[in-house]
Design a protein around this motif. Structure first.
Motif, PDB file in Angstrom:
ATOM      1  N   LEU A 142      83.671-140.243 -65.548  1.00 47.30           N
ATOM      2  CA  LEU A 142      83.305-141.636 -65.318  1.00 47.30           C
ATOM      3  C   LEU A 142      81.805-141.765 -65.108  1.00 47.30           C
ATOM      4  N   HIS A 143      81.236-140.823 -64.386  1.00 45.40           N
ATOM      5  CA  HIS A 143      79.788-140.849 -64.161  1.00 45.40           C
ATOM      6  C   HIS A 143      79.036-140.807 -65.491  1.00 45.40           C
ATOM      7  N   ARG A 144      79.495-139.959 -66.409  1.00 50.51           N
ATOM      8  CA  ARG A 144      78.838-139.883 -67.723  1.00 50.51           C
ATOM      9  C   ARG A 144      78.971-141.198 -68.481  1.00 50.51           C
ATOM     10  N   ALA A 145      80.157-141.801 -68.426  1.00 48.71           N
ATOM     11  CA  ALA A 145      80.362-143.065 -69.138  1.00 48.71           C
ATOM     12  C   ALA A 145      79.447-144.163 -68.601  1.00 48.71           C
ATOM     13  N   LEU A 146      79.157-144.101 -67.326  1.00 50.63           N
ATOM     14  CA  LEU A 146      78.324-145.118 -66.697  1.00 50.63           C
ATOM     15  C   LEU A 146      76.825-144.868 -66.876  1.00 50.63           C
ATOM     16  N   THR A 147      76.457-143.633 -67.146  1.00 51.73           N
ATOM     17  CA  THR A 147      75.023-143.298 -67.110  1.00 51.73           C
ATOM     18  C   THR A 147      74.442-142.753 -68.407  1.00 51.73           C
ATOM     19  N   LEU A 148      75.246-142.164 -69.291  1.00 55.15           N
ATOM     20  CA  LEU A 148      74.676-141.643 -70.538  1.00 55.15           C
ATOM     21  C   LEU A 148      74.038-142.781 -71.328  1.00 55.15           C
ATOM     22  N   PRO A 149      72.892-142.524 -71.944  1.00 54.99           N
ATOM     23  CA  PRO A 149      72.189-143.623 -72.624  1.00 54.99           C
ATOM     24  C   PRO A 149      72.929-144.202 -73.819  1.00 54.99           C
ATOM     25  N   GLY A 150      73.650-143.356 -74.575  1.00 56.34           N
ATOM     26  CA  GLY A 150      74.334-143.832 -75.767  1.00 56.34           C
ATOM     27  C   GLY A 150      73.401-143.906 -76.960  1.00 56.34           C
ATOM     28  N   ASP A 151      73.992-144.150 -78.113  1.00 55.20           N
ATOM     29  CA  ASP A 151      73.245-144.292 -79.360  1.00 55.20           C
ATOM     30  C   ASP A 151      73.948-145.367 -80.193  1.00 55.20           C
ATOM     31  N   PRO A 152      73.370-146.580 -80.249  1.00 55.68           N
ATOM     32  CA  PRO A 152      72.093-146.997 -79.673  1.00 55.68           C
ATOM     33  C   PRO A 152      72.129-146.987 -78.140  1.00 55.68           C
ATOM     34  N   VAL A 153      70.959-146.987 -77.544  1.00 53.11           N
ATOM     35  CA  VAL A 153      70.869-146.968 -76.088  1.00 53.11           C
ATOM     36  C   VAL A 153      71.525-148.229 -75.525  1.00 53.11           C
ATOM     37  N   LEU A 154      72.441-148.024 -74.581  1.00 50.35           N
ATOM     38  CA  LEU A 154      73.150-149.136 -73.954  1.00 50.35           C
ATOM     39  C   LEU A 154      72.601-149.381 -72.554  1.00 50.35           C
ATOM     40  N   ARG A 155      72.418-150.622 -72.219  1.00 49.37           N
ATOM     41  CA  ARG A 155      71.958-150.970 -70.878  1.00 49.37           C
ATOM     42  C   ARG A 155      73.009-150.582 -69.840  1.00 49.37           C
ATOM     43  N   ALA A 176      79.307-151.284 -73.624  1.00 49.96           N
ATOM     44  CA  ALA A 176      79.009-151.714 -74.990  1.00 49.96           C
ATOM     45  C   ALA A 176      79.033-153.232 -75.103  1.00 49.96           C
ATOM     46  N   VAL A 177      80.051-153.866 -74.537  1.00 50.11           N
ATOM     47  CA  VAL A 177      80.164-155.323 -74.628  1.00 50.11           C
ATOM     48  C   VAL A 177      79.064-155.989 -73.809  1.00 50.11           C
ATOM     49  N   HIS A 178      78.778-155.440 -72.635  1.00 51.82           N
ATOM     50  CA  HIS A 178      77.702-155.986 -71.796  1.00 51.82           C
ATOM     51  C   HIS A 178      76.366-155.914 -72.522  1.00 51.82           C
ATOM     52  N   ASP A 179      76.101-154.810 -73.206  1.00 50.71           N
ATOM     53  CA  ASP A 179      74.833-154.666 -73.920  1.00 50.71           C
ATOM     54  C   ASP A 179      74.724-155.687 -75.050  1.00 50.71           C
ATOM     55  N   VAL A 180      75.818-155.901 -75.768  1.00 50.12           N
ATOM     56  CA  VAL A 180      75.806-156.900 -76.843  1.00 50.12           C
ATOM     57  C   VAL A 180      75.627-158.302 -76.264  1.00 50.12           C
ATOM     58  N   ALA A 181      76.278-158.583 -75.143  1.00 48.24           N
ATOM     59  CA  ALA A 181      76.095-159.886 -74.497  1.00 48.24           C
ATOM     60  C   ALA A 181      74.638-160.081 -74.094  1.00 48.24           C
ATOM     61  N   HIS A 182      74.006-159.011 -73.653  1.00 50.10           N
ATOM     62  CA  HIS A 182      72.595-159.072 -73.290  1.00 50.10           C
ATOM     63  C   HIS A 182      71.758-159.457 -74.508  1.00 50.10           C
ATOM     64  N   GLN A 183      72.062-158.863 -75.648  1.00 48.80           N
ATOM     65  CA  GLN A 183      71.329-159.209 -76.868  1.00 48.80           C
ATOM     66  C   GLN A 183      71.547-160.674 -77.238  1.00 48.80           C
ATOM     67  N   LEU A 184      72.775-161.140 -77.071  1.00 51.81           N
ATOM     68  CA  LEU A 184      73.086-162.526 -77.421  1.00 51.81           C
ATOM     69  C   LEU A 184      72.357-163.524 -76.524  1.00 51.81           C
ATOM     70  N   VAL A 185      72.368-163.275 -75.221  1.00 54.17           N
ATOM     71  CA  VAL A 185      71.710-164.247 -74.330  1.00 54.17           C
ATOM     72  C   VAL A 185      70.194-164.208 -74.491  1.00 54.17           C
ATOM     73  N   ASP A 186      69.646-163.017 -74.767  1.00 58.10           N
ATOM     74  CA  ASP A 186      68.208-162.947 -75.045  1.00 58.10           C
ATOM     75  C   ASP A 186      67.868-163.786 -76.273  1.00 58.10           C
ATOM     76  N   TRP A 187      68.689-163.656 -77.305  1.00 59.62           N
ATOM     77  CA  TRP A 187      68.467-164.422 -78.540  1.00 59.62           C
ATOM     78  C   TRP A 187      68.625-165.915 -78.281  1.00 59.62           C
ATOM     79  N   ALA A 188      69.668-166.290 -77.558  1.00 66.04           N
ATOM     80  CA  ALA A 188      69.920-167.709 -77.301  1.00 66.04           C
ATOM     81  C   ALA A 188      68.790-168.333 -76.490  1.00 66.04           C
ATOM     82  N   GLU A 189      68.299-167.612 -75.494  1.00 66.46           N
ATOM     83  CA  GLU A 189      67.199-168.145 -74.688  1.00 66.46           C
ATOM     84  C   GLU A 189      65.940-168.355 -75.517  1.00 66.46           C
TER      85      GLU A 189
END
Length: 291
Positions: free
Chosen positions: A97-110, A135-148
């Motif tokens: 669980l720690h890895r799932a929460l902290t590994l950067p991912g590819d692409p890098v996930l917030r 993954a979903v949170h990171d995509v939502a972040h991209q969406l709200v940044d774009w919308a703003e």
């Protein structure tokens, strides 16, 4: 805490200043547990066991089931090296669980919002669920940044959207079978779980509503979370996107086709990384485990 001490491991602390500062940080951590211990006794016990220190100048003990931190400086003149004050706090939860929460991912996930990550740790969420929420949170972040940027008049709550994306499937902790098979039991369960943990209805609702975009009273916040929950894996849902296009068109004083082109462009861009996000999620186990 583990990241802090790892960064300091080679530091010359002959004056003891850094050790004292680190001790204050440890004391603060212990005090937080004393004031608000986890509701689950098993979680508290596992964290007590995990919070061990190599430095014999630091003593841990429990009193009435709560965590207390007792600090005794060494009587020896030799300073205590930072490398011997490394708490194993990252083991409060399973390594997987720690890895799932902290590994950067590819692409890098917030990273998830801190309060959400803490909740997933306390509830010992399946690692794959944590990876999915990231993954979903990171995509939502991209969406709200774009919308703003492109639709500044669009009426939505950035904080609510990001929290909703980060918790929308939290009910799968109680229904882990729905991580592997279709099902909607987790939706109401997730809402009720968040309410029981003190989350407001305005934020808990996303766990219940994220698949109900045609229901009466659905807000732009709900639509943004629902779109993020689809496009993270490259899925496009026409009727869902049309509802958001209508909101964009009205807010931006555009013709419908103009809002369609704008949204289509950003969703196409986000979807390009779908396979890599799917691979990141699949790389984490469904079972909590220790691995």
């Amino acid at each position: 805490m583990d990241r802090v001490t790892r960064a300091l491991i080679h530091l010359d602390d002959s004056s003891g200043i850094v050790g004292d500062a680190l001790q204050e940080l440890i004391d603060l951590y212990a005090h937080a547990f004393e004031q608000a211990p986890p509701a689950n006794p098993r979680t508290l016990a596992s964290r007590l066991i995990a919070a061990q220190f190599d430095d014999p100048g630091c003593i841990m003990h429990t009193d009435h089931g709560l965590l207390h931190q007792m600090s005794r400086r060494r009587t020896s003149a030799a300073p205590s090296p930072i490398r011997h004050v490394r708490p194993t706090l990252s083991r409060m939860t399973s390594n997987a669980l720690h890895r799932a929460l902290t590994l950067p991912g590819d692409p890098v996930l917030r990273p998830l919002p801190r309060q959400v990550a803490f909740l997933l740790e306390e509830l010992q969420a399946p690692p794959r669920l944590a990876a999915h929420l990231r993954a979903v949170h990171d995509v939502a972040h991209q969406l709200v940044d774009w919308a703003e940027q492109h639709y500044p008049q669009l009426d939505f709550d950035r904080h609510a959207v990001l929290f909703g994306a980060a918790t929308h499937d939290i009910g799968k902790i109680l229904h882990p079978e729905e991580l592997s098979w279709p099902g909607s039991t987790h939706e109401v369960a997730g809402h009720d779980l968040l309410i029981a943990r003190g989350v407001t209805e305005g934020l808990a609702r996303f766990a219940r509503n994220h698949a109900s975009w045609n229901a009466p009273g659905i807000s732009t916040d709900d639509l943004l979370v629902s779109v993020a929950d689809k496009v993270w894996k490259g899925k496009r849902v026409t009727d869902l996107e049309q509802l958001l296009i209508d909101r964009l068109s009205e807010a931006g004083h555009q013709r419908t086709w103009e809002a369609f082109v704008a949204l289509d462009d950003v969703l196409d861009h986000i979807a390009q990384d779908a396979e890599r996000r799917l691979a990141f999620q699949a790389g984490h186990p469904v079972a909590p485990g220790i691995g």
